[in-house]
Design an enzyme around this catalytic site. Structure first.
Site, PDB file in Angstrom:
ATOM      1  N   HIS B 145       0.894  -1.195  -0.088  1.00 62.95           N
ATOM      2  CA  HIS B 145       0.033   0.175  -0.018  1.00 62.95           C
ATOM      3  C   HIS B 145       0.836   1.289   0.105  1.00 62.95           C
ATOM      4  O   HIS B 145       2.074   1.141  -0.012  1.00 62.95           O
ATOM      5  CB  HIS B 145      -0.923  -0.186   1.226  1.00 62.95           C
ATOM      6  CG  HIS B 145      -0.137   0.271   2.641  1.00 62.95           C
ATOM      7  ND1 HIS B 145       0.413  -0.901   3.216  1.00 62.95           N
ATOM      8  CD2 HIS B 145       0.417   1.280   3.130  1.00 62.95           C
ATOM      9  CE1 HIS B 145       1.077  -0.448   4.518  1.00 62.95           C
ATOM     10  NE2 HIS B 145       0.916   0.838   4.167  1.00 62.95           N
ATOM     11  N   HIS B 192      -5.850  -1.548   3.858  1.00 62.24           N
ATOM     12  CA  HIS B 192      -5.796  -0.514   2.955  1.00 62.24           C
ATOM     13  C   HIS B 192      -4.722  -0.723   1.762  1.00 62.24           C
ATOM     14  O   HIS B 192      -3.916  -1.429   1.823  1.00 62.24           O
ATOM     15  CB  HIS B 192      -5.132   0.927   4.052  1.00 62.24           C
ATOM     16  CG  HIS B 192      -3.766   0.585   4.586  1.00 62.24           C
ATOM     17  ND1 HIS B 192      -3.083  -0.690   4.779  1.00 62.24           N
ATOM     18  CD2 HIS B 192      -2.779   1.361   5.282  1.00 62.24           C
ATOM     19  CE1 HIS B 192      -2.165  -0.667   5.494  1.00 62.24           C
ATOM     20  NE2 HIS B 192      -1.975   0.458   5.789  1.00 62.24           N
ATOM     21  N   HIS B 206       4.757   7.205   2.523  1.00 57.49           N
ATOM     22  CA  HIS B 206       5.567   5.872   2.380  1.00 57.49           C
ATOM     23  C   HIS B 206       4.852   5.193   1.508  1.00 57.49           C
ATOM     24  O   HIS B 206       3.684   5.126   1.184  1.00 57.49           O
ATOM     25  CB  HIS B 206       5.998   5.364   3.601  1.00 57.49           C
ATOM     26  CG  HIS B 206       4.200   4.780   4.251  1.00 57.49           C
ATOM     27  ND1 HIS B 206       3.673   5.407   5.310  1.00 57.49           N
ATOM     28  CD2 HIS B 206       3.913   3.478   4.159  1.00 57.49           C
ATOM     29  CE1 HIS B 206       2.553   4.817   5.459  1.00 57.49           C
ATOM     30  NE2 HIS B 206       2.632   3.545   4.924  1.00 57.49           N
ATOM     31  N   HIS B 238       0.223  -0.881  14.695  1.00 59.44           N
ATOM     32  CA  HIS B 238      -0.697   0.016  14.360  1.00 59.44           C
ATOM     33  C   HIS B 238      -2.030  -0.111  14.884  1.00 59.44           C
ATOM     34  O   HIS B 238      -2.478  -1.320  15.137  1.00 59.44           O
ATOM     35  CB  HIS B 238      -1.051   0.184  12.790  1.00 59.44           C
ATOM     36  CG  HIS B 238       0.127   0.561  12.089  1.00 59.44           C
ATOM     37  ND1 HIS B 238       0.814   1.737  12.208  1.00 59.44           N
ATOM     38  CD2 HIS B 238       0.757   0.074  10.802  1.00 59.44           C
ATOM     39  CE1 HIS B 238       1.758   1.724  11.327  1.00 59.44           C
ATOM     40  NE2 HIS B 238       1.568   0.976  10.477  1.00 59.44           N
ATOM     41  N   TYR B 247       9.115   1.007  10.035  1.00 62.37           N
ATOM     42  CA  TYR B 247       9.481   2.012   8.995  1.00 62.37           C
ATOM     43  C   TYR B 247      10.830   2.483   9.005  1.00 62.37           C
ATOM     44  O   TYR B 247      11.620   2.595   9.991  1.00 62.37           O
ATOM     45  CB  TYR B 247       8.670   3.340   9.480  1.00 62.37           C
ATOM     46  CG  TYR B 247       7.157   3.226   9.324  1.00 62.37           C
ATOM     47  CD1 TYR B 247       6.634   3.525   7.928  1.00 62.37           C
ATOM     48  CD2 TYR B 247       6.447   3.159  10.352  1.00 62.37           C
ATOM     49  CE1 TYR B 247       5.129   3.487   7.959  1.00 62.37           C
ATOM     50  CE2 TYR B 247       4.969   3.068  10.362  1.00 62.37           C
ATOM     51  CZ  TYR B 247       4.446   3.217   9.085  1.00 62.37           C
ATOM     52  OH  TYR B 247       2.928   3.136   8.891  1.00 62.37           O
ATOM     53  N   GLU B 257       8.169   0.973   4.425  1.00 62.14           N
ATOM     54  CA  GLU B 257       7.661   0.164   5.205  1.00 62.14           C
ATOM     55  C   GLU B 257       7.441  -1.349   4.979  1.00 62.14           C
ATOM     56  O   GLU B 257       7.189  -1.508   3.845  1.00 62.14           O
ATOM     57  CB  GLU B 257       6.120   0.752   5.678  1.00 62.14           C
ATOM     58  CG  GLU B 257       5.414  -0.021   6.843  1.00 62.14           C
ATOM     59  CD  GLU B 257       3.941   0.201   7.091  1.00 62.14           C
ATOM     60  OE1 GLU B 257       3.412   0.689   5.994  1.00 62.14           O
ATOM     61  OE2 GLU B 257       3.189  -0.098   8.090  1.00 62.14           O
TER      62      GLU B 257
END
Lengths: 97, 299
Positions: B145, B192, B206, B238, B247, B257
């Site tokens: 993503h 996502h 990112h 997260h 990251y 990431e």
């Protein structure tokens, strides 16, 4: 030969090892007036102005360090390698910081 | 549609290739002029990452792959009807890529849709082993993503959901609920495929690669130290997506990431809402606070 960089605003002296960037030296010695960002010359967070001294500057993004700023001593400290002792300012006015 | 390609600018192509192949562990599938083409080991298409040498880092464009060629016509009309100009990108503009459509999002980012791309395969389609030999570095199987910043999150979210049929998995709103600060959007079954968060227009926060599990994320973090790659944050979890993460920065300062886990939403998923005062926990669930670098370092 190792050099030193003095931060004008605080008087703090940073010892620079051979081949060590200004940012890496600052980080190693706990000098937080120079902020660490991407450490790749890309984000501009570690920008300072060199007031005196000579240095080599590695590849830096022109988006955050345009040529006119380079001409008056602004650098990204992650890509700045001293070849003499330096005096730097962490509070010099830049267009993009 | 799914995220297919991220084209990112780098300041030294050779140095970046060394990082993306040996530390991240992507495979080079082509090089032409100032561009290099790479893929994860499980990806079948010719490339998912294009590196372009430039005098500044950042995102050139991201491209989503649609299922059928005729989808391009349909989306071309829909995007134009919405009031956003669309142009055709001719076949062969980039190595192995066919025709695409291109338009600029309300946040200033260039987005492409395409269907035609050369397939090179992953070598794992007949009586396969679970993974191939000679993997290097973090060895992500695929691109996952990306997160972009922009001023008008409401408009970009409306466009992505109404015109491109993305769904909202999570959103961050001001405490009074009046302002949209970030949205996390999916078109597959991932929490996502793309996300937007309030910030300067046209910037890249990112792009992320997928890993199989938390142990692989820890191992990826080990590789950062082993190779003196700049760590940004993590490994951690997260709140948003429930995924686990680390990251770090590529040699030009683009944030990368590696990501794993999270839930699997369907099109009927009820969005999760976070209020801005809980943003620390939303982004970094364990630390419960953001740091300046994470919110200000963009390319």
């Amino acid at each position: 030969m190792p050099y030193q960089a003095q931060v004008r605003e605080t008087g703090k002296v940073i010892d620079l090892r051979d081949g060590e960037s200004l940012l890496d030296a600052a980080t190693r010695q706990g000098v937080t007036a120079i902020h660490r960002g991407c450490r790749g010359g890309g984000c501009g967070v570690c920008k300072v102005r060199v007031l005196s001294g000579a240095y080599a500057l590695g590849k830096c993004s022109v988006a955050v360090l345009p040529p006119d700023e380079r001409g008056v001593g602004f650098v990204l400290s992650c890509k700045t390698f001293a070849s003499t002792d330096l005096v730097v300012s962490t509070e010099a006015e830049s267009q993009d910081r | 549609m799914r995220l297919g390609v991220v084209e990112t600018r780098v300041m030294d192509l050779d140095e970046s290739l060394k990082y993306y192949t040996e530390v991240v562990g992507l495979q080079v599938t082509g090089r032409e002029g100032n561009r290099a083409y790479l893929k994860g080991w499980d990806e079948e298409d010719h490339h998912s990452v294009v590196l372009v040498e430039s005098d500044r880092p950042g995102l050139n464009h991201m491209a989503f792959k649609v299922r059928f060629e005729e989808d391009l016509n349909r989306f071309e009309k829909a995007v134009a009807q919405y009031g956003i100009p669309v142009r055709r990108v001719t076949k062969g503009t980039r190595l192995a890529e066919g025709e695409a459509i291109e338009f600029t999002l309300p946040t200033g980012h260039s987005m492409q849709l395409y269907q035609d791309i050369e397939k090179v395969g992953n070598g794992l389609k007949l009586n396969p082993d679970p993974w191939p030999d000679n993997l290097k570095g973090m060895a992500p199987p695929n691109l996952d993503h990306l997160l972009l910043t922009g001023d008008d999150i409401k408009s970009v979210t409306e466009f992505m959901t109404r015109v491109l049929d993305f769904h909202i998995s999570e959103q961050v709103v001001s405490v009074d609920g009046e302002q949209l600060i970030g949205t996390f959007l999916f078109r597959t079954n991932s929490p996502h495929d793309i996300a937007f968060i309030k910030g300067p227009d046209a910037k890249l926060h990112h792009f992320a690669f997928h890993l199989e599990n938390w142990q692989d994320v820890l191992r990826a973090a080990d590789l950062l130290t082993k190779n003196d790659i700049t760590l940004d944050m993590g490994p951690t979890r997260h709140g948003i997506t429930r995924g686990t993460t680390v990251y770090f920065f590529d040699p030009s300062g683009n944030r990368n990431e590696v990501f794993t886990g999270g839930y699997m939403p369907g099109a009927d998923f009820t969005p999760i809402t976070w209020t801005e005062d809980q943003l620390g926990k939303a982004i970094f669930y364990l630390e419960r606070q953001l740091n300046d670098r994470f919110t200000t370092v963009l390319t």
